[in-house]
Design a protein around this motif. Structure first.
Motif, PDB file in Angstrom:
ATOM      1  N   GLU A  17       0.832  -1.226   0.000  1.00 14.68           N
ATOM      2  CA  GLU A  17       0.000   0.000   0.000  1.00 14.68           C
ATOM      3  C   GLU A  17       0.857   1.263   0.000  1.00 14.68           C
ATOM      4  O   GLU A  17       0.553   2.221  -0.701  1.00 14.68           O
ATOM      5  N   ILE A  18       1.930   1.248   0.796  1.00 14.23           N
ATOM      6  CA  ILE A  18       2.739   2.482   0.838  1.00 14.23           C
ATOM      7  C   ILE A  18       3.664   2.551  -0.379  1.00 14.23           C
ATOM      8  O   ILE A  18       3.992   3.637  -0.836  1.00 14.23           O
ATOM      9  N   ARG A  19       4.057   1.396  -0.903  1.00 14.75           N
ATOM     10  CA  ARG A  19       4.829   1.403  -2.161  1.00 14.75           C
ATOM     11  C   ARG A  19       3.979   2.085  -3.242  1.00 14.75           C
ATOM     12  O   ARG A  19       4.455   2.909  -4.026  1.00 14.75           O
ATOM     13  N   ASP A  20       2.677   1.773  -3.248  1.00 13.12           N
ATOM     14  CA  ASP A  20       1.781   2.349  -4.250  1.00 13.12           C
ATOM     15  C   ASP A  20       1.608   3.861  -4.093  1.00 13.12           C
ATOM     16  O   ASP A  20       1.148   4.528  -5.015  1.00 13.12           O
ATOM     17  N   LEU A  21       1.956   4.384  -2.928  1.00 12.59           N
ATOM     18  CA  LEU A  21       1.921   5.849  -2.738  1.00 12.59           C
ATOM     19  C   LEU A  21       3.194   6.496  -3.294  1.00 12.59           C
ATOM     20  O   LEU A  21       3.342   7.713  -3.274  1.00 12.59           O
ATOM     21  N   GLY A  22       4.149   5.656  -3.733  1.00  7.27           N
ATOM     22  CA  GLY A  22       5.403   6.182  -4.270  1.00  7.27           C
ATOM     23  C   GLY A  22       6.498   6.335  -3.225  1.00  7.27           C
ATOM     24  O   GLY A  22       7.543   6.922  -3.495  1.00  7.27           O
TER      25      GLY A  22
ATOM     26  N   VAL B  36       5.535  -7.125  -5.539  1.00  5.48           N
ATOM     27  CA  VAL B  36       6.385  -6.022  -5.062  1.00  5.48           C
ATOM     28  C   VAL B  36       7.838  -6.480  -5.221  1.00  5.48           C
ATOM     29  O   VAL B  36       8.280  -7.396  -4.522  1.00  5.48           O
ATOM     30  N   HIS B  37       8.538  -5.861  -6.159  1.00  8.01           N
ATOM     31  CA  HIS B  37       9.931  -6.261  -6.391  1.00  8.01           C
ATOM     32  C   HIS B  37      10.765  -5.950  -5.155  1.00  8.01           C
ATOM     33  O   HIS B  37      10.716  -4.830  -4.633  1.00  8.01           O
TER      34      HIS B  37
ATOM     35  N   VAL C 274      20.652   2.239  -2.688  1.00  7.33           N
ATOM     36  CA  VAL C 274      19.975   3.486  -3.065  1.00  7.33           C
ATOM     37  C   VAL C 274      19.392   3.364  -4.477  1.00  7.33           C
ATOM     38  O   VAL C 274      18.270   3.782  -4.753  1.00  7.33           O
ATOM     39  N   ARG C 275      20.144   2.737  -5.359  1.00  6.59           N
ATOM     40  CA  ARG C 275      19.672   2.552  -6.749  1.00  6.59           C
ATOM     41  C   ARG C 275      18.397   1.698  -6.776  1.00  6.59           C
ATOM     42  O   ARG C 275      17.446   2.020  -7.483  1.00  6.59           O
ATOM     43  N   HIS C 276      18.401   0.623  -5.991  1.00  4.90           N
ATOM     44  CA  HIS C 276      17.188  -0.214  -5.914  1.00  4.90           C
ATOM     45  C   HIS C 276      15.995   0.621  -5.453  1.00  4.90           C
ATOM     46  O   HIS C 276      14.902   0.515  -6.004  1.00  4.90           O
ATOM     47  N   LEU C 277      16.224   1.447  -4.434  1.00  7.66           N
ATOM     48  CA  LEU C 277      15.131   2.276  -3.904  1.00  7.66           C
ATOM     49  C   LEU C 277      14.626   3.234  -4.968  1.00  7.66           C
ATOM     50  O   LEU C 277      13.411   3.395  -5.159  1.00  7.66           O
ATOM     51  N   GLU C 278      15.547   3.847  -5.692  1.00  5.49           N
ATOM     52  CA  GLU C 278      15.153   4.794  -6.744  1.00  5.49           C
ATOM     53  C   GLU C 278      14.330   4.111  -7.824  1.00  5.49           C
ATOM     54  O   GLU C 278      13.480   4.724  -8.455  1.00  5.49           O
ATOM     55  N   LYS C 279      14.617   2.827  -8.034  1.00  2.32           N
ATOM     56  CA  LYS C 279      13.853   2.085  -9.054  1.00  2.32           C
ATOM     57  C   LYS C 279      12.528   1.557  -8.508  1.00  2.32           C
ATOM     58  O   LYS C 279      11.833   0.815  -9.190  1.00  2.32           O
ATOM     59  N   GLY C 280      12.216   1.871  -7.267  1.00  2.00           N
ATOM     60  CA  GLY C 280      10.922   1.473  -6.706  1.00  2.00           C
ATOM     61  C   GLY C 280      10.914   0.091  -6.080  1.00  2.00           C
ATOM     62  O   GLY C 280       9.851  -0.431  -5.736  1.00  2.00           O
TER      63      GLY C 280
ATOM     64  N   ILE D  32       0.792   1.604   9.082  1.00  2.82           N
ATOM     65  CA  ILE D  32       2.021   1.986   8.351  1.00  2.82           C
ATOM     66  C   ILE D  32       1.669   3.138   7.405  1.00  2.82           C
ATOM     67  O   ILE D  32       2.377   4.136   7.317  1.00  2.82           O
ATOM     68  N   LYS D  33       0.515   3.005   6.746  1.00  5.30           N
ATOM     69  CA  LYS D  33       0.092   4.050   5.812  1.00  5.30           C
ATOM     70  C   LYS D  33      -0.152   5.371   6.554  1.00  5.30           C
ATOM     71  O   LYS D  33       0.259   6.435   6.100  1.00  5.30           O
ATOM     72  N   ARG D  34      -0.820   5.274   7.706  1.00  2.15           N
ATOM     73  CA  ARG D  34      -1.104   6.499   8.477  1.00  2.15           C
ATOM     74  C   ARG D  34       0.190   7.219   8.844  1.00  2.15           C
ATOM     75  O   ARG D  34       0.322   8.423   8.707  1.00  2.15           O
ATOM     76  N   VAL D  35       1.152   6.433   9.303  1.00  4.73           N
ATOM     77  CA  VAL D  35       2.392   7.033   9.782  1.00  4.73           C
ATOM     78  C   VAL D  35       3.183   7.624   8.602  1.00  4.73           C
ATOM     79  O   VAL D  35       3.736   8.721   8.696  1.00  4.73           O
ATOM     80  N   VAL D  36       3.150   6.932   7.477  1.00  6.75           N
ATOM     81  CA  VAL D  36       3.853   7.416   6.291  1.00  6.75           C
ATOM     82  C   VAL D  36       3.208   8.702   5.766  1.00  6.75           C
ATOM     83  O   VAL D  36       3.885   9.581   5.232  1.00  6.75           O
ATOM     84  N   GLN D  37       1.890   8.817   5.969  1.00  6.67           N
ATOM     85  CA  GLN D  37       1.185  10.035   5.536  1.00  6.67           C
ATOM     86  C   GLN D  37       1.225  11.126   6.601  1.00  6.67           C
ATOM     87  O   GLN D  37       0.468  12.090   6.540  1.00  6.67           O
ATOM     88  N   LYS D  38       2.090  10.948   7.570  1.00  3.41           N
ATOM     89  CA  LYS D  38       2.365  11.954   8.609  1.00  3.41           C
ATOM     90  C   LYS D  38       1.169  12.219   9.528  1.00  3.41           C
ATOM     91  O   LYS D  38       1.058  13.308  10.092  1.00  3.41           O
ATOM     92  N   GLN D  39       0.262  11.242   9.667  1.00  2.00           N
ATOM     93  CA  GLN D  39      -0.811  11.407  10.659  1.00  2.00           C
ATOM     94  C   GLN D  39      -0.194  11.260  12.042  1.00  2.00           C
ATOM     95  O   GLN D  39       0.791  10.540  12.215  1.00  2.00           O
TER      96      GLN D  39
END
Ligand code: UDP
Length: 240
Positions: free
Chosen positions: A43-48, A100-101, A123-129, A226-233
């Protein structure tokens, strides 16, 4: 009218203790628990969000406990570090099953089934999603996976460490034993160190303090957190 997208952290390091993977079973890996975590990561991967993960090994082996029973401490820690690789592979499996790769990068070489840790590659892996799972702790005995989380988060310039637990954040006493335990919303690194609060071990907290890396302690067992925390709630406890 288009609704405004909530702002998110760009790059996070999620620290999951090994114990969470054992669910209520008391030992090992419970597949549906790992699958649940993988779904929330997707879910959070899908938020980018770029996601790095460190998993502990306490559901399988802890060097310190083995040393208390007579084992050489360093050897016990090597076994503990291998346990974190086992957990990392289990999470990779669950993530890849839902497309999810994921790359497992280990602190010591196990080239047959994981990549050796190279910072720029991570870092490269992260940049590639891709989701990156750091296995094998720091590669050194006498450290913990909390310290691994702090070290790797700093190395990859993560915005924040999200420390997943089974309770809502940091309390003044154990909330599972004391009904009147008080939840802290915000703490400074020094308060954590001085009061010896159980956030992360002192080596990890010191590393975060010296490098201005915020820690958010939150409850992973509540779905969607996890989503809430990532969205800064505002959930859990922020240490900064
Ligand atoms: N460990 C280690 N060096 C590290 C990270 C971990 O020796 O850099 C060993 C240590 O024996 C530890 C075990 O791996 O007890 C499992 O890690 P940890 O206790 O941090 O797992 P968690 O409590 O998060 O499940």
């Amino acid at each position: 009218m288009a609704t405004k997208k909530p702002s998110c952290y760009k790059r996070i390091l999620l620290k999951i203790s090994g114990e969470i993977l054992q669910g209520g079973s008391g030992f090992g890996i419970v597949p549906h628990v790992v699958a649940g975590i993988a779904n929330e990561i997707r879910e959070i991967r899908d938020l980018g969000v770029q996601i790095a993960v460190v998993i502990g090994g306490g559901n399988i082996f802890r060097g310190l406990h083995a040393a208390e029973q007579g084992m050489d401490r360093a050897t016990g820690d090597y076994i503990g570090m291998l346990a974190t690789v086992i957990n990392s592979l289990a999470l990779q499996d669950s993530l890849e099953k839902i497309d999810v790769h994921t790359r497992v990068l280990t602190a010591f070489e196990i080239k047959a089934f994981a990549e050796p840790y190279i910072r720029r590659r991570a870092v490269r892996h992260l940049e590639k999603g891709r989701v990156v799972v750091f296995g094998g702790g720091t590669g050194n005995p006498y450290f913990t996976t909390d310290t691994t989380a702090a070290l790797r988060a700093i190395e990859i310039s993560a915005d924040v460490i999200l420390k997943a637990t089974k309770v809502n954040g940091v309390y003044d006493k154990d909330p599972l034993k004391h009904e009147d335990a008080k939840l802290f919303k915000r703490l400074s690194y020094l308060q954590v160190l001085r009061k010896r609060l159980k956030v992360m071990d002192s080596t990890a907290v010191t590393l975060c303090m010296n490098n201005d890396l915020p820690i958010i302690v939150f409850n992973l067992t509540k779905q969607g957190n996890i989503k809430r925390v990532v969205q800064k709630q505002k959930i859990g406890t922020v240490v900064s």
